[in-house]
Design a protein around this motif. Structure first.
Motif, mmCIF file in Angstrom:
data_model
loop_
_atom_site.group_PDB
_atom_site.id
_atom_site.type_symbol
_atom_site.label_atom_id
_atom_site.label_comp_id
_atom_site.label_asym_id
_atom_site.label_seq_id
_atom_site.Cartn_x
_atom_site.Cartn_y
_atom_site.Cartn_z
ATOM 1 N N PRO A 517 0.822 -1.206 0.000
ATOM 2 C CA PRO A 517 0.000 0.000 0.000
ATOM 3 C C PRO A 517 0.857 1.256 0.000
ATOM 4 C CG PRO A 517 0.023 -1.013 2.172
ATOM 5 C CD PRO A 517 0.697 -1.973 1.242
ATOM 6 N N ALA A 518 0.377 2.232 -0.735
ATOM 7 C CA ALA A 518 1.087 3.506 -0.778
ATOM 8 C C ALA A 518 0.905 4.230 0.546
ATOM 9 C CB ALA A 518 0.571 4.354 -1.934
ATOM 10 N N ASP A 519 1.983 4.557 1.210
ATOM 11 C CA ASP A 519 1.902 5.287 2.462
ATOM 12 C C ASP A 519 2.894 6.437 2.425
ATOM 13 O OD1 ASP A 519 4.354 4.096 2.805
ATOM 14 O OD2 ASP A 519 3.572 2.519 4.124
ATOM 15 N N GLN A 520 3.046 7.064 3.542
ATOM 16 C CA GLN A 520 3.901 8.241 3.607
ATOM 17 C C GLN A 520 5.322 7.890 4.052
ATOM 18 O OE1 GLN A 520 2.656 11.091 2.452
ATOM 19 N NE2 GLN A 520 0.804 9.910 2.049
ATOM 20 N N THR A 521 5.649 6.606 4.114
ATOM 21 C CA THR A 521 6.979 6.208 4.541
ATOM 22 C C THR A 521 8.015 6.649 3.501
ATOM 23 O OG1 THR A 521 6.061 4.291 5.687
ATOM 24 C CG2 THR A 521 8.427 4.281 5.216
ATOM 25 N N VAL A 522 9.050 7.311 3.963
ATOM 26 C CA VAL A 522 10.095 7.783 3.061
ATOM 27 C C VAL A 522 11.009 6.622 2.698
ATOM 28 C CG1 VAL A 522 12.032 9.388 2.811
ATOM 29 C CG2 VAL A 522 10.005 10.058 4.118
ATOM 30 N N PRO A 523 11.306 6.408 1.408
ATOM 31 C CA PRO A 523 12.223 5.335 1.039
ATOM 32 C C PRO A 523 13.556 5.467 1.759
ATOM 33 C CG PRO A 523 11.152 6.243 -0.912
ATOM 34 C CD PRO A 523 10.788 7.134 0.242
ATOM 35 N N THR A 524 14.188 4.329 1.984
ATOM 36 C CA THR A 524 15.413 4.319 2.786
ATOM 37 C C THR A 524 16.505 5.194 2.186
ATOM 38 O OG1 THR A 524 14.912 2.097 3.567
ATOM 39 C CG2 THR A 524 17.183 2.828 3.753
ATOM 40 N N ASP A 525 16.707 5.110 0.862
ATOM 41 C CA ASP A 525 17.781 5.899 0.275
ATOM 42 C C ASP A 525 17.534 7.394 0.457
ATOM 43 O OD1 ASP A 525 15.599 5.576 -1.360
ATOM 44 O OD2 ASP A 525 16.726 5.533 -3.225
ATOM 45 N N HIS A 526 16.281 7.836 0.317
ATOM 46 C CA HIS A 526 15.975 9.250 0.525
ATOM 47 C C HIS A 526 16.145 9.622 1.999
ATOM 48 C CE1 HIS A 526 14.464 10.090 -3.545
ATOM 49 N NE2 HIS A 526 13.988 8.858 -3.512
ATOM 50 N N ALA A 527 15.758 8.723 2.905
ATOM 51 C CA ALA A 527 15.895 9.012 4.336
ATOM 52 C C ALA A 527 17.362 9.138 4.725
ATOM 53 C CB ALA A 527 15.218 7.914 5.157
ATOM 54 N N VAL A 528 18.209 8.242 4.213
ATOM 55 C CA VAL A 528 19.628 8.308 4.545
ATOM 56 C C VAL A 528 20.257 9.574 3.990
ATOM 57 C CG1 VAL A 528 21.858 7.215 4.081
ATOM 58 C CG2 VAL A 528 19.909 5.820 4.780
ATOM 59 N N ILE A 529 19.892 9.938 2.770
ATOM 60 C CA ILE A 529 20.452 11.161 2.186
ATOM 61 C C ILE A 529 19.998 12.387 2.966
ATOM 62 C CG2 ILE A 529 20.385 12.627 0.132
ATOM 63 C CD1 ILE A 529 20.348 10.031 -1.515
ATOM 64 N N ALA A 530 18.757 12.382 3.422
ATOM 65 C CA ALA A 530 18.287 13.490 4.262
ATOM 66 C C ALA A 530 19.103 13.557 5.558
ATOM 67 C CB ALA A 530 16.799 13.318 4.568
ATOM 68 N N ASP A 531 19.433 12.407 6.144
ATOM 69 C CA ASP A 531 20.277 12.382 7.339
ATOM 70 C C ASP A 531 21.657 12.962 7.044
ATOM 71 O OD1 ASP A 531 18.227 11.172 8.699
ATOM 72 O OD2 ASP A 531 19.032 9.144 8.493
ATOM 73 N N VAL A 532 22.207 12.615 5.870
ATOM 74 C CA VAL A 532 23.533 13.113 5.502
ATOM 75 C C VAL A 532 23.506 14.632 5.361
ATOM 76 C CG1 VAL A 532 25.287 13.089 3.686
ATOM 77 C CG2 VAL A 532 24.238 10.953 4.424
ATOM 78 N N CYS A 533 22.481 15.142 4.676
ATOM 79 C CA CYS A 533 22.370 16.588 4.502
ATOM 80 C C CYS A 533 22.196 17.279 5.857
ATOM 81 C CB CYS A 533 21.198 16.908 3.573
ATOM 82 S SG CYS A 533 21.426 16.340 1.870
ATOM 83 N N ALA A 534 21.397 16.675 6.736
ATOM 84 C CA ALA A 534 21.179 17.286 8.041
ATOM 85 C C ALA A 534 22.440 17.235 8.897
ATOM 86 C CB ALA A 534 20.028 16.589 8.758
ATOM 87 N N ALA A 535 23.174 16.125 8.826
ATOM 88 C CA ALA A 535 24.380 15.985 9.632
ATOM 89 C C ALA A 535 25.486 16.936 9.180
ATOM 90 C CB ALA A 535 24.881 14.545 9.580
#
Length: 577
Positions: A517-535
């Motif tokens: 089902p389509a949900d609002q969970t962010v794909p792992t690769d996008h989540a990790v890249i967001a962590d990198v940008c934030a860090a």
């Protein structure tokens, strides 16, 4: 007959597998060039990438054109096709994401994509015979430049995440392209770096272990690999021997005349699986019955006029050889029955009863072959391949979770990677056996289980896993707990998906891949890249974080491949790879 086949009435060539690979490389080159363009002009038809990937599957290739021999050329073509399918899948992924974030492209990544496009163009020219063997020189320098460049720029701007994501996929495409070029050079007989297999002795066999070896040694290795009861060739030898012995016993007990036809029928109807034997059985019986009826009428009408049989013999055999491939096995059997009767009628006086005798022999031989095929190894190469691929998926995803746990500080490295390499060797041998089976489709997988994709997933799991182990010390990513948690979650999700598929493969009862089902969970690769940008806090991030990005892209591509292996549900379309 051989001279006539070559010069007088040659068959239309079905097309080389190398030409399919060349067309896919040309298509990938155009797509990569479009993605690298400044200003970017999106590839107009990404669906063609999916079609080209599907055309490389062995099930889409005529039997005689499948690269399944033990030679280095065929091994390299088969291996190159797997790399090409992954390259097409990643290119397709970039075209889809480029529509969502237009203009988000790092110049260094664009240069890398352009260099990869040039290398793919060289692959297409080399395989099609219109140019020399390809070289990885176009993007060797571009890849080194990109690796040095991507750790320098500061993380600023709304498109920082898209830039990092696109660069990571571009680097994955370039690394895959380097492997593709090496495989194609081996296939074309061009020199390759020595040693082509740069894998350490403790981690071998590597991807190109066969490069530089003589054909005799490769065929000897293939022969030794089949000296086991797990080999389909070994199993078929035993099955045919048992079937012929049983047919000969029945012919002797019943004292049948023309008992040779029972043995010929046994060989004719037997296939590598019970399903294939059953499919061939009824056309053989029906065609033989029809031919016997016509032959009885011919014998009754012609009688002892031998000259008539001599005149009709050649046209009858012409029909027997040509009708089967065009109209089906039943027609070929019918004309073969009539032709055989015409041949024997010239040797000794005969009557209409010989047609009935031949039909009786065919029935006895066919039933004997079918029973033996049902009782002895009924699944053929498919059964062995399912077991080998399920083991490869199990060991490969186990190695993935172990490696992710190691570099994130949640565990220690064990021997999962070594076990995955052994499983890959066994699966490769089983896949080659399966691909050599003629006219034996996997009827229990009507939508077509993509075994080649499983081989690709195993190869990707081992190759990238080895890279991460070599460059990331144990616990290297533990300093970023959010990123480590995302990677572990993705690895566990991949493991669960693979376990469900391995159960289906072992049980032989495939289930359609569920539509998540389509949900609002962010794909792992996008989540990790967001962590990198934030860090990074607007500064250049720690270089180790880029290995986290590469690991996330690796896990995402493996997840897509494993999910797409199972037959898709109606209305669901999977990405290539």
């Amino acid at each position: 007959m051989a001279a006539a086949e070559v010069w007088l009435l040659p068959d239309f060539p079905p097309g080389r597998y190398a030409d399919r690979l060349a067309r896919a490389a040309a298509l990938a080159s155009g797509a990569l060039r479009a993605l690298a363009a400044e200003p970017r002009s999106p590839f107009e038809s990404p669906e063609r990438l999916m079609t080209a990937s599907e055309e490389l599957r062995m099930s889409r290739v005529p039997d005689d054109e499948r690269p399944t021999s033990a030679s280095a050329r065929d091994r390299a073509l088969c291996q190159g096709a797997s790399y090409m399918r992954h390259l097409l899948a990643q290119t397709w992924q970039m075209t889809q994401e480029a529509r969502d974030t237009p203009g988000a492209r790092d110049p260094a990544a664009s240069r890398l994509l352009h260099a990869s496009a040039t290398a793919c163009h060289g692959v297409a020219l080399g395989l099609s015979g219109r140019g020399p063997a390809p070289s990885d020189a176009p993007y060797t320098a571009a890849a080194a430049d990109f690796k040095a460049h991507r750790v320098r720029p500061q993380m600023r701007g709304a498109n920082s995440a898209a830039v990092v994501h696109g660069g990571a996929i571009a680097l994955d495409i370039a690394n895959t392209g380097a492997l593709l070029v090496t495989a194609v050079r081996i296939a074309l007989g061009a020199p390759v770096p020595v040693p082509a297999d740069a894998t350490s002795s403790a981690d071998r066999p590597g991807p190109f272990w066969y490069a530089g070896r003589s054909s005799l040694s490769l065929y000897a290795r293939r022969l030794r690999a089949h000296l086991t009861p797990r080999s389909v060739y070994f199993q078929n030898s035993v099955r045919i021997a048992l079937a012929l012995a049983a047919a000969r016993l029945v012919v002797g007990v019943l004292d049948l005349s023309h008992g040779l036809w029972a043995l010929l029928a046994t060989i004719t109807v037997m296939r590598t699986s019970a399903a294939g034997t059953r499919t061939a059985l009824w056309p053989a019986f029906g065609g033989t019955l029809a031919g016997a009826a016509v032959a009885a009428v011919m014998l009754y009408s012609v009688g002892g006029h031998v000259a008539v049989y001599a005149v009709v013999l050649a046209p009858l055999y012409l029909l027997a050889f040509s009708a089967g491939p065009v109209l089906g096995m039943g027609w070929g059997q019918a004309f073969s029955a009539i032709a055989a009767v015409a041949a024997f009628a010239q040797l000794a006086p005969t009557g209409p009863g010989v047609a009935a005798v031949r039909f009786t022999d065919i029935v006895i031989g066919g039933v004997t072959g079918a029973l033996v095929g049902l009782l002895a190894w009924p699944q053929g190469g498919t059964g062995e391949l399912r077991r080998a691929c399920s083991r490869l998926l199990d060991q490969g995803t186990r190695a993935v979770t172990e490696i992710i746990d190691t570099i994130t500080g949640a565990g220690t490295a064990g021997d999962a990677l070594a076990r995955a390499r052994l499983a890959e060797v066994i699966a490769e041998a089983s896949y080659v056996q399966y691909a050599t089976e003629r006219g034996a489709p996997d009827t229990e997988h009507p939508a077509g289980t993509d075994f080649q994709a499983i081989m690709l997933a195993g190869d990707r799991a081992i190759a990238m896993g080895q890279t991460l182990i070599e460059h990331c010390l144990p616990g290297a990513l533990a300093a970023w707990p959010d990123t480590a948690a995302h990677l572990r979650d993705a690895a566990n999700h991949l493991r669960l998906t693979a376990l469900s598929l391995t159960y289906d493969l072992r049980s032989g009862k495939p289930r359609p891949a569920p539509v998540e089902p389509a949900d609002q969970t962010v794909p792992t690769d996008h989540a990790v890249i967001a962590d990198v940008c934030a860090a990074s806090g607007g500064r250049a991030p720690d270089p180790l974080l880029y290995y986290a990005v590469d690991a996330a892209i690796w896990l995402a591509s493996l997840q897509r491949v494993v999910t797409a292996v199972r037959p898709a549900t109606e209305g669901r379309r999977a990405a290539p790879g």
